[in-house]
Design a protein around this motif. Sequence first.
Motif, PDB file in Angstrom:
ATOM      1  N   LEU A 170      34.582 100.120  18.653  1.00 28.68           N
ATOM      2  CA  LEU A 170      33.811  99.973  17.421  1.00 28.68           C
ATOM      3  C   LEU A 170      34.315  98.827  16.555  1.00 28.68           C
ATOM      4  CD1 LEU A 170      33.195 103.700  16.452  1.00 28.68           C
ATOM      5  CD2 LEU A 170      31.533 102.054  17.356  1.00 28.68           C
ATOM      6  N   LEU A 171      35.580  98.479  16.678  1.00 31.56           N
ATOM      7  CA  LEU A 171      36.142  97.368  15.903  1.00 31.56           C
ATOM      8  C   LEU A 171      35.966  96.018  16.590  1.00 31.56           C
ATOM      9  CD1 LEU A 171      39.445  99.012  14.659  1.00 31.56           C
ATOM     10  CD2 LEU A 171      37.435  98.436  13.286  1.00 31.56           C
ATOM     11  N   SER A 172      35.541  96.045  17.837  1.00 31.60           N
ATOM     12  CA  SER A 172      35.461  94.798  18.610  1.00 31.60           C
ATOM     13  C   SER A 172      34.242  93.973  18.237  1.00 31.60           C
ATOM     14  CB  SER A 172      35.417  95.119  20.109  1.00 31.60           C
ATOM     15  OG  SER A 172      34.161  95.677  20.451  1.00 31.60           O
TER      16      SER A 172
ATOM     17  N   SER B  24      44.775 108.339  23.354  1.00 29.04           N
ATOM     18  CA  SER B  24      44.374 106.994  23.800  1.00 29.04           C
ATOM     19  C   SER B  24      42.865 106.888  24.013  1.00 29.04           C
ATOM     20  CB  SER B  24      45.121 106.614  25.078  1.00 29.04           C
ATOM     21  OG  SER B  24      44.824 107.540  26.115  1.00 29.04           O
ATOM     22  N   ASP B  25      42.194 108.004  24.323  1.00 29.82           N
ATOM     23  CA  ASP B  25      40.742 107.986  24.462  1.00 29.82           C
ATOM     24  C   ASP B  25      40.071 107.742  23.112  1.00 29.82           C
ATOM     25  OD1 ASP B  25      40.695 108.598  27.286  1.00 29.82           O
ATOM     26  OD2 ASP B  25      41.269 110.636  26.734  1.00 29.82           O
ATOM     27  N   ILE B  26      40.612 108.335  22.075  1.00 32.52           N
ATOM     28  CA  ILE B  26      40.074 108.137  20.729  1.00 32.52           C
ATOM     29  C   ILE B  26      40.372 106.706  20.278  1.00 32.52           C
ATOM     30  CG2 ILE B  26      40.055 108.991  18.361  1.00 32.52           C
ATOM     31  CD1 ILE B  26      39.100 110.988  20.663  1.00 32.52           C
ATOM     32  N   ALA B  27      41.580 106.224  20.591  1.00 37.62           N
ATOM     33  CA  ALA B  27      41.949 104.848  20.237  1.00 37.62           C
ATOM     34  C   ALA B  27      41.039 103.842  20.935  1.00 37.62           C
ATOM     35  CB  ALA B  27      43.412 104.590  20.585  1.00 37.62           C
ATOM     36  N   ALA B  28      40.663 104.123  22.170  1.00 35.79           N
ATOM     37  CA  ALA B  28      39.770 103.207  22.901  1.00 35.79           C
ATOM     38  C   ALA B  28      38.393 103.146  22.243  1.00 35.79           C
ATOM     39  CB  ALA B  28      39.653 103.645  24.358  1.00 35.79           C
TER      40      ALA B  28
ATOM     41  N   TYR C 129      26.974  94.650  16.169  1.00 35.22           N
ATOM     42  CA  TYR C 129      25.685  95.116  15.661  1.00 35.22           C
ATOM     43  C   TYR C 129      25.572  96.642  15.661  1.00 35.22           C
ATOM     44  CZ  TYR C 129      24.014  90.381  15.376  1.00 35.22           C
ATOM     45  OH  TYR C 129      23.860  89.067  15.032  1.00 35.22           O
ATOM     46  N   ILE C 130      26.675  97.311  15.845  1.00 37.35           N
ATOM     47  CA  ILE C 130      26.682  98.773  15.741  1.00 37.35           C
ATOM     48  C   ILE C 130      27.171  99.120  14.342  1.00 37.35           C
ATOM     49  CG2 ILE C 130      27.677 100.917  16.593  1.00 37.35           C
ATOM     50  CD1 ILE C 130      28.026  99.527  19.310  1.00 37.35           C
ATOM     51  N   THR C 131      26.336  99.818  13.596  1.00 37.04           N
ATOM     52  CA  THR C 131      26.741 100.241  12.254  1.00 37.04           C
ATOM     53  C   THR C 131      26.033 101.547  11.898  1.00 37.04           C
ATOM     54  OG1 THR C 131      27.083  99.516   9.973  1.00 37.04           O
ATOM     55  CG2 THR C 131      24.986  98.904  11.003  1.00 37.04           C
TER      56      THR C 131
END
Length: 86
Positions: free
Chosen positions: A57-59, A48-52, A64-66
């Motif tokens: 990153l998908l939100s 769940s930590d990785i999923a968060a 503007y994060i790439t």
Amino acid sequence: KKIRVNGIGPTAVETPMITGFIESMPDRDSAVGAFTHMNALPGLPQPSDIAAARALLLSEEARYITTHTLPVDSGCLSRIPNSPAI
């Protein structure tokens, strides 16, 4: 085209594969210690930590994060001399 490319760099995560490996070792406590010792934070991350991190990153908040790899490593990189995190 709003294409963003990011990655997640996890440490060992408490998954059935890692748990099975630990349980198969003759000295379970040493095996757990080997995995948790490499992290600055106690314990192992959960899936769940990785999923968060993935959800972040998908939100829209991360729009503007790439071209970034987000370490989800419990501080593991901070313990490696000459690592990019230092």
